[in-house]
Design a protein around this motif. Structure first.
Motif, mmCIF file in Angstrom:
data_model
loop_
_atom_site.group_PDB
_atom_site.id
_atom_site.type_symbol
_atom_site.label_atom_id
_atom_site.label_comp_id
_atom_site.label_asym_id
_atom_site.label_seq_id
_atom_site.Cartn_x
_atom_site.Cartn_y
_atom_site.Cartn_z
ATOM 1 N N THR A 1 36.770 25.370 42.871
ATOM 2 C CA THR A 1 36.558 26.433 43.972
ATOM 3 C C THR A 1 35.581 27.490 43.396
ATOM 4 N N ARG A 2 35.587 28.023 42.169
ATOM 5 C CA ARG A 2 35.054 29.019 41.701
ATOM 6 C C ARG A 2 33.462 28.769 41.941
ATOM 7 N N ALA A 3 33.132 27.359 41.464
ATOM 8 C CA ALA A 3 31.769 27.103 41.339
ATOM 9 C C ALA A 3 31.199 26.889 42.839
ATOM 10 N N GLY A 4 31.988 26.493 43.792
ATOM 11 C CA GLY A 4 31.511 26.588 45.370
ATOM 12 C C GLY A 4 31.267 27.847 45.613
ATOM 13 N N VAL B 1 42.132 29.852 50.303
ATOM 14 C CA VAL B 1 41.611 29.574 49.224
ATOM 15 C C VAL B 1 40.299 29.711 49.191
ATOM 16 N N MET B 2 39.431 29.551 49.969
ATOM 17 C CA MET B 2 37.795 29.838 50.056
ATOM 18 C C MET B 2 37.334 31.330 50.075
ATOM 19 N N SER C 1 39.808 32.625 43.335
ATOM 20 C CA SER C 1 38.389 32.139 42.757
ATOM 21 C C SER C 1 37.489 32.179 44.111
ATOM 22 N N GLY C 2 38.044 32.787 45.337
ATOM 23 C CA GLY C 2 37.413 32.834 46.700
ATOM 24 C C GLY C 2 36.300 33.848 46.455
ATOM 25 N N LEU C 3 35.413 33.949 47.914
ATOM 26 C CA LEU C 3 34.405 34.745 47.912
ATOM 27 C C LEU C 3 34.814 36.350 47.995
ATOM 28 N N LEU C 4 35.821 36.504 48.304
ATOM 29 C CA LEU C 4 35.967 38.116 48.154
ATOM 30 C C LEU C 4 36.401 38.522 46.607
ATOM 31 N N ALA C 5 37.209 37.635 45.931
ATOM 32 C CA ALA C 5 37.538 38.015 44.439
ATOM 33 C C ALA C 5 36.290 37.978 43.542
ATOM 34 N N ASN D 1 38.999 23.454 31.787
ATOM 35 C CA ASN D 1 39.175 24.830 32.207
ATOM 36 C C ASN D 1 40.320 25.100 31.821
ATOM 37 N N THR D 2 40.987 24.615 30.765
ATOM 38 C CA THR D 2 42.353 25.067 30.114
ATOM 39 C C THR D 2 42.637 26.414 29.711
ATOM 40 N N ALA D 3 41.374 27.174 29.429
ATOM 41 C CA ALA D 3 41.480 28.670 29.062
ATOM 42 C C ALA D 3 41.939 29.407 30.186
ATOM 43 N N PHE D 4 41.752 29.020 31.251
ATOM 44 C CA PHE D 4 42.205 29.730 32.722
ATOM 45 C C PHE D 4 43.345 29.244 33.362
#
Length: 434
Positions: free
Chosen positions: A56-59, A94-95, A100-104, A209-212
């Motif tokens: 999601t973050r990548a998208g 979500v998006m 991890s969405g666009l606003l965040a 992605n275990t660190a997060f």
């Protein structure tokens, strides 16, 4: 960097530099989270990953980069974007609004504004992203775009219609492009998309992605799925194919999956007890299932819980069986007694003399007993109320070969569903709610 060097470097940065660093995705991203380098040769960037892998973050960061271009307040390549999720709620939660969405991910001074009444995001530079639900493919007729982000593509129920309408709408600009973020499933549309010459595929496992990720997620949830067939799909991001000769197919199980069972007429606990009781002994398969009467399609069974235990004493597994029997107010316990004979029933009676126990003996081979139950799945007569990774792993690997080991969960499932759907004895009690 060594911690002292890193701390000194961070302390040397001013407020503006620190703010820039926080939102510089190129600094933080893994290689698999960055778009393919040659943008002129691809139109679809397909990101396949396990749960929590950072898809999601990548998208979202790809959309942000396409909108902002070289400068956040300038005009990037993307001016009209389609955001497509499984439902409108998924797009929003979500998006758009998700962690991890666009606003965040957007810096505060040029964050897009969400217009709920119009289901769209508007950036300060004039770019607009419209939200669409995969449950409403016709909403994609008419609008046109230069970019699109599709999330959890493999969960779309009307994927073919939604995808075709979206592609027909990608007609603005010199070269419309899109990204797709999803945990893979072996759908025909996904395979077709992967085979397209204009698609670039990147992959990421949950472990990257275990660190997060929360420690409890890693120890409890990931631990439950790790090493199973479904874990390969949900954690590793693999596209599973059916085991040749297996009686069950994952697609048949997925199609019948529900979040919650309806009102049930009967509930039973199927049990496949182990012969021995030490740490390496076979598991005691314990499966809870019930049956509901359909109006037109006839009875349908629902698998409610996999309560299997391993490496415990006869008294301990009997207590587990009786506990789930009481939890669901089940009608009876259906237990195989081939190995233990009367001793199995006696152990259960020691825990609860009032429990209704039906001893059953296997007079035919496992595959002969399992085939009628597998046929029920193929006809849509069995649903799983939730996900049972260890059980489903046994089911989709079971071919009946002698070297497969003891499928204890599967045996317990077969006994429970045979009693509910393929036997004719016993009156049905009053309807119950779960």
């Amino acid at each position: 960097m060594p911690p002292p060097v890193r701390d000194a470097w961070l302390e040397s940065l001013g407020p503006d530099e620190l703010a820039f660093l926080v939102h510089d995705w190129r600094f933080w991203a893994r290689d698999d989270q960055l778009p393919p380098p040659d943008a002129g040769r691809w139109t679809t960037w397909l990101i396949l990953g396990g749960r929590g892998a950072g898809k999601t973050r990548a998208g979202a960061e790809w959309v942000r980069a396409e909108v902002e271009g070289a400068s956040p307040l300038g005009k990037g390549r993307a001016r009209r974007i389609a955001l497509v999720g499984e439902t409108y709620a998924d797009v929003r939660e979500v998006m758009v609004d998700g962690p991890s969405g666009l606003l965040a991910i957007a810096p505060r001074d040029h964050r897009p504004q969400y217009e709920a009444s119009r289901r769209r995001l508007v950036w300060p530079n004039g770019a607009v992203a419209q939200c669409f639900s995969a449950e409403d493919p016709d909403a994609l007729r008419g609008p046109q775009f230069d970019s699109a982000w599709s999330d959890e593509f493999c969960k779309w129920r009307r994927a073919e219609d939604v995808w075709s309408n979206l592609q027909l709408g990608l007609r603005l600009g010199d070269r419309p492009r899109q990204t797709v973020t999803t945990t893979p499933r072996p759908t025909a549309l996904l395979k077709k998309l992967m085979a397209a010459p204009t698609t670039v595929v990147t992959r990421a496992a949950t472990y990257a992605n275990t660190a997060f990720l929360a420690d409890t997620f890693l120890t409890e949830i990931v631990g439950q799925y790790e090493g199973t067939r479904i874990g390969r799909q949900e954690l590793q991001g693999e596209i599973l194919t059916d085991t040749p000769g297996a009686l069950w197919r994952l697609g048949d199980i997925d199609r019948g999956r529900v979040d919650r069972a309806p009102e049930l007429e009967r509930i039973v606990v199927g049990v496949d007890p182990p012969v021995t009781s030490h740490a390496k002994s076979d598991a005691c398969g314990v499966i809870v299932a019930g049956v509901a009467r359909g109006r037109d399609s006839g009875p349908r069974a629902y698998v409610l819980e996999d309560a299997t235990v391993q490496g415990v004493s006869p008294r301990a597994w009997a207590e587990r069986v009786v506990a789930v029997y009481r939890k669901y107010d089940a009608d009876r316990i259906v237990v195989e007694v081939n190995q233990g004979g009367d001793l199995v029933s006696a152990v259960l009676a020691q825990v609860d003399q009032s429990a209704a126990v039906r001893p059953v003996r296997a007079r035919r081979g496992k595959i002969v007993r399992a085939e009628p139950v597998a046929a029920l799945y193929e006809r849509g007569r069995v649903a799983h109320a939730g996900a049972f990774p260890a059980l489903e792993d046994e089911m989709t690997r079971f071919t009946g070969d002698a070297g497969e080991g003891s499928p204890d969960r599967l045996d317990a499932l077969v006994w429970a569903l045979t009693d509910l759907m393929l036997s004719h004895g016993g009156a049905a009690p009053a309807v119950r709610r779960l």
